[in-house]
Design an enzyme around this catalytic site. Structure first.
Site, PDB file in Angstrom:
ATOM      1  CB  SER A  11      12.596  51.584  25.508  1.00 15.66           C
ATOM      2  OG  SER A  11      13.868  50.969  26.116  1.00 15.66           O
ATOM      3  N   GLY A  12      12.104  48.236  23.417  1.00 17.43           N
ATOM      4  CA  GLY A  12      12.932  48.030  22.230  1.00 17.43           C
ATOM      5  C   GLY A  12      12.207  48.153  21.201  1.00 17.43           C
ATOM      6  CG  PHE A  43      17.940  47.188  30.655  1.00 19.15           C
ATOM      7  CD1 PHE A  43      18.131  47.026  31.835  1.00 19.15           C
ATOM      8  CD2 PHE A  43      19.341  46.970  29.735  1.00 19.15           C
ATOM      9  CE1 PHE A  43      18.752  46.431  32.595  1.00 19.15           C
ATOM     10  CE2 PHE A  43      20.424  46.228  30.563  1.00 19.15           C
ATOM     11  CZ  PHE A  43      20.103  45.863  31.767  1.00 19.15           C
ATOM     12  CG  PHE A  99      13.848  41.404  30.272  1.00 17.76           C
ATOM     13  CD1 PHE A  99      14.894  40.461  30.909  1.00 17.76           C
ATOM     14  CD2 PHE A  99      14.272  42.027  29.147  1.00 17.76           C
ATOM     15  CE1 PHE A  99      16.279  40.025  30.027  1.00 17.76           C
ATOM     16  CE2 PHE A  99      15.157  41.869  28.395  1.00 17.76           C
ATOM     17  CZ  PHE A  99      16.293  40.739  28.630  1.00 17.76           C
ATOM     18  CE  LYS A 122       2.460  39.630  20.533  1.00 16.07           C
ATOM     19  NZ  LYS A 122       2.926  40.746  20.634  1.00 16.07           N
ATOM     20  CE  LYS A 206       3.061  36.299  17.185  1.00 17.25           C
ATOM     21  NZ  LYS A 206       4.239  37.256  16.618  1.00 17.25           N
ATOM     22  CG  ASN A 272       9.973  34.147  16.846  1.00 16.48           C
ATOM     23  OD1 ASN A 272      10.473  33.922  17.935  1.00 16.48           O
ATOM     24  ND2 ASN A 272       9.114  35.307  17.139  1.00 16.48           N
ATOM     25  CD  GLN A 300       8.877  37.645  21.462  1.00 16.91           C
ATOM     26  OE1 GLN A 300       8.662  37.596  20.316  1.00 16.91           O
ATOM     27  NE2 GLN A 300       8.606  38.706  22.581  1.00 16.91           N
TER      28      GLN A 300
END
Length: 344
Positions: A11-12, A43, A99, A122, A206, A272, A300
């Site tokens: 749920s981000g 969470f 996670f 990802k 990517k 990123n 990431q």
């Protein structure tokens, strides 16, 4: 056969955007989906003195990770993972890859028989000389078919209905069409391709290229340099996929949103690139930048670069992918960022 029951695991920022699409589309396609309820695993954490699940369920908005975007009232936040997936036949995995393993530990043996899944996560799973995409990890751990979705998808833009495309790599076409129905809108076009590995790997690799693009921005080298990094990065992505995975489709790289389009958008925007630029300009470590800049989201690209480095070292392939190597060395070994373009 009964209607498909959807559950969203995560749920981000991206998970909440996807929940908006799914909540609306199960009602649009109520002949296929149970439209009464779309559970989303959250969470549990506090935000402005309230539980995040309480905020989502009463105000229909994820105020921490996707503020100012209303979710359909059938999207129900649940803090217990096993409870969230109870009875679900269509599982959507959308969380930071760090996670996933713990979530799968909880879900083994608890998933509806005959369910299917799709991953929007990802990254790659690496164990020495072995490398796996997360669709395969989920499929093997839970014993269910798992597709993959990736593309040029900045979550906030998708959530406010800006025109976008994405790619679903499917195991079989019928499942691909199901996921297309769940996610597609007039302004969010879902393309289908029989290439789970290619779609998954493009989504992971990517992010390494986006880190390199952020370094270029931090150095203020300009657009020519960034374009070169994007071209070199896309080629390394393609060669990596085709060297280490069988049956990756050529068209995944140049014809699909998961390939070249995602490289472009990630190198122009996204977390990123943003953090990598700040790494150069502010001279702070990445863990500090992640904490200060990402509002609880996870970086990431540098972690995928580390995973790829471990894998290439185990395969005695260091040096074969110079851009990937440089991003790892700058991010983890202290190589001066000015060395990025040497030898490319």
């Amino acid at each position: 056969m009964g209607k498909e029951k959807v559950a969203i695991i995560g749920s981000g920022n991206w998970g909440s955007a996807i929940a908006k699409l799914a909540g609306n589309n199960v009602k649009k396609h109520s002949d296929v989906f149970d439209d009464s309820r779309v559970p989303i695993w959250v969470f549990e954490e506090e935000y402005e003195g309230k539980k995040l699940t309480e905020i989502i369920n009463t105000e229909h908005e994820n105020k921490k990770y996707l503020p100012d975007v209303k979710l359909s009232e059938n999207v129900v936040a649940i803090p217990d993972l096993v409870e969230a997936v109870k009875g679900a036949t269509a599982l959507v995995f959308v969380m930071p890859h760090q996670f996933l393993s713990k979530c799968l530990d909880q879900l083994e043996g608890k998933v509806e028989k005959g369910a299917k899944a799709i991953t929007l996560i990802k990254g790659v799973g690496v164990d020495g000389p072995d490398i796996h995409v997360f669709a395969d990890v989920i499929q093997d751990r839970l014993g269910i078919s798992c597709s993959a979705l990736s593309g040029a998808n900045i979550a906030n833009e998708v959530a406010i209905d800006r025109f976008s495309e994405t790619t679903v790599g499917y195991r079989n076409e019928r499942e691909g069409q199901l996921w297309q129905r769940l996610f597609q809108t007039p302004n969010f076009k879902v393309q289908l391709i029989d290439d789970v590995a290619g779609v998954s790997l493009c989504g992971a690799l990517k992010n390494i290229v986006a880190v390199a693009a952020g370094f270029i921005d931090g150095l203020e080298y300009g657009n020519n340099s960034k374009a070169a990094i994007m071209r070199i990065g896309l080629l390394e992505m393609k060669h990596f996929c085709q060297e280490f995975f069988n049956d990756v489709k050529e068209e995944s790289f140049l014809q699909e949103s998961a390939g070249v389009a995602d490289v472009i958008t990630s190198c122009l925007g996204g977390r990123n690139r943003k953090c990598a630029e700040a790494f150069v300009k502010q001279k702070k470590p990445f863990d500090e930048l992640e904490r200060d800049m990402l509002n609880g989201q996870k970086l990431q690209g540098i972690h995928t670069a580390k995973d790829v480095h471990i894998f290439l070292k185990a395969r005695e392939k260091l040096g074969a992918y110079p851009l990937f190597d440089k991003v790892y060395q700058i991010s983890w070994e202290g190589l001066p960022v000015e060395k990025l373009t040497e030898g490319l």
